[in-house]
Design a protein around this motif. Structure first.
Motif, mmCIF file in Angstrom:
data_model
loop_
_atom_site.group_PDB
_atom_site.id
_atom_site.type_symbol
_atom_site.label_atom_id
_atom_site.label_comp_id
_atom_site.label_asym_id
_atom_site.label_seq_id
_atom_site.Cartn_x
_atom_site.Cartn_y
_atom_site.Cartn_z
ATOM 1 N N GLU A 84 -38.532 33.939 38.268
ATOM 2 C CA GLU A 84 -37.357 33.308 37.686
ATOM 3 C C GLU A 84 -37.551 31.810 37.469
ATOM 4 O O GLU A 84 -36.624 31.109 37.068
ATOM 5 C CB GLU A 84 -36.152 33.541 38.610
ATOM 6 N N ARG A 347 -42.740 36.301 30.120
ATOM 7 C CA ARG A 347 -41.290 36.371 30.226
ATOM 8 C C ARG A 347 -40.720 37.411 29.266
ATOM 9 O O ARG A 347 -39.764 38.124 29.598
ATOM 10 C CB ARG A 347 -40.717 34.984 29.953
ATOM 11 N N ARG A 350 -41.593 41.007 30.747
ATOM 12 C CA ARG A 350 -41.216 41.275 32.131
ATOM 13 C C ARG A 350 -40.235 42.432 32.224
ATOM 14 O O ARG A 350 -40.287 43.248 33.164
ATOM 15 C CB ARG A 350 -40.600 40.013 32.734
ATOM 16 N N SER A 351 -39.334 42.540 31.250
ATOM 17 C CA SER A 351 -38.336 43.616 31.315
ATOM 18 C C SER A 351 -38.942 44.997 31.148
ATOM 19 O O SER A 351 -38.325 46.004 31.514
ATOM 20 C CB SER A 351 -37.272 43.377 30.233
ATOM 21 N N ARG A 352 -40.149 45.105 30.640
ATOM 22 C CA ARG A 352 -40.800 46.399 30.435
ATOM 23 C C ARG A 352 -41.585 46.840 31.660
ATOM 24 O O ARG A 352 -42.192 47.902 31.651
ATOM 25 C CB ARG A 352 -41.717 46.298 29.219
ATOM 26 N N GLN A 358 -44.521 45.098 38.909
ATOM 27 C CA GLN A 358 -44.494 43.665 39.163
ATOM 28 C C GLN A 358 -45.069 43.356 40.532
ATOM 29 O O GLN A 358 -45.818 42.391 40.709
ATOM 30 C CB GLN A 358 -43.057 43.140 39.063
#
Length: 365
Positions: A84, A347, A350-352, A358
């Motif tokens: 973040e 960034r 990252r959502s995938r 992660q």
């Protein structure tokens, strides 16, 4: 395998070697077109200790390894992209690191520029002096002697004196029978009264521009006419009428012309003598000053050449320092662009990733 490679392999389809995920590639900037070899800097471990010390927050012992290795920089960008955190902190650190590396070079470039500026100022001052001397030299060289008529004035003065002396003896011989005891003194008085009665600088007979007023006419003609008439009366007692009248006319015009010519010639003589003295001074100045000014101009030109030689000795050092500074700045911009590109890519992807993926990436670093 680096962290960046493991991150990209998660999105690479099986059986394919080439990734279909856009890879951020920032090319190393081409070297500057400069034939001057940069100044060798006393670096140790590819860093300038002098630029990283002196109480600054980034020092040689605490420089992160990822600032020295592009692969580690990519990994750092991926880690920040998956977290973040913001990229501003790392970008500021990169710029701060290179600010310390370029501090000495910037001061060197500034010092060289100040030296060149001072030399340019000296050159400008000496060129201004040369311009002033050349202006004076040209002005004095082009000056010509003023025109005067000193020989003619001297000749006219001598003739006027001769006429005045002759007029006196003519008056004295005429008055001698009438005044035998005081003939000399009376003759001098009559001579001076008729001859030297000019109150202005020049007579109206010699001026065409000034108006003739009754007062001026009386001042210049009255006494000569009275003195001539007095001589006429005395001549009539001892000479025939025709001789006396002729004597009257002759003396009257001698009073009008010869006396005023003598006084006017004195005024012209003063002007001609002053002009002659100025011409002699001009000749002496040309002989003395022109040569001295020419020597000063040549000396100033030699001094300018010497200053320019000093300036050209500084320019190669300035060019090398600027080239080194440009290379470090280009390296900084490239690393910043590379970090931001890898950070934005991580960034965006990252959502995938699942939390497990992660975690695997972060734990496998």
């Amino acid at each position: 395998m680096t962290l960046t490679e493991r991150f990209r392999n998660l999105f690479r389809p099986k059986g394919k070697q080439q990734t279909d995920i856009p890879v951020a590639v920032v090319a190393e900037p081409a070297p500057m077109a400069n034939t001057v070899r940069p100044v060798p800097l006393p670096f140790s471990d590819n860093r300038e200790p002098a630029m990283l010390s002196a109480g600054l927050p980034v020092v040689a012992d605490t420089v992160p390894a990822w600032l020295e290795d592009e692969d580690l920089l990519r990994d750092e960008a991926v880690l920040f992209g998956l977290s973040e955190a913001r990229a501003d902190e790392k970008v500021a650190l990169i710029k701060h690191y290179f600010a310390h590396r370029t501090a000495d070079l910037e001061r060197t470039v500034e010092r060289y520029n100040e030296q060149i500026g001072e030399l340019n100022l000296f050159i400008e001052q000496k060129e201004n002096l040369i311009g002033e001397l050349e202006h004076k030299h040209a002005g004095l060289e082009n000056r010509q002697p003023a025109e005067h008529h000193l020989p003619r004035t001297l000749a006219g003065l001598a003739l006027s004196v001769v006429m005045c002396v002759g007029n006196y003896f003519l008056i004295a011989d005429t008055l001698l029978p009438a005044f035998p005891r005081n003939s000399a003194l009376i003759s001098i008085g009559v001579f001076l009264a008729g001859m030297f009665n000019l109150f202005s600088r020049t007579s109206f007979l010699h001026e065409t521009s000034a108006p003739v007023t009754p007062r001026r006419l009386l001042e210049e003609v009255g006494l000569p006419l009275a003195a001539s008439f007095f001589v006429l009366v005395q001549a009539l007692q001892t000479q025939p009428v025709l001789n006396a009248v002729a004597l009257f006319v002759f003396i009257f015009f001698l009073f009008l012309l010869a006396g005023k010519l003598l006084l006017g010639t004195l005024t012209v003589l003063h002007r001609d003598l002053r002009t002659y003295a100025a011409n002699q001074t001009l000749v002496k100045d040309k002989l003395a000053k022109l040569g001295a000014w020419e020597a000063d101009i040549q000396l100033l030109k030699r001094e300018i050449d010497y200053i320019r030689a000093q300036k050209w000795q500084i320019l190669p050092d300035l060019n090398r320092a600027e080239a080194s500074l440009d290379r470090l700045n280009a390296r900084r911009d490239m690393l910043v662009s590379l970090f931001i590109s890898e950070f934005n890519l991580a960034r965006q992807l990252r959502s995938r990733l699942t939390e497990k993926q992660q975690k695997e990436i972060l734990d496998g670093q």
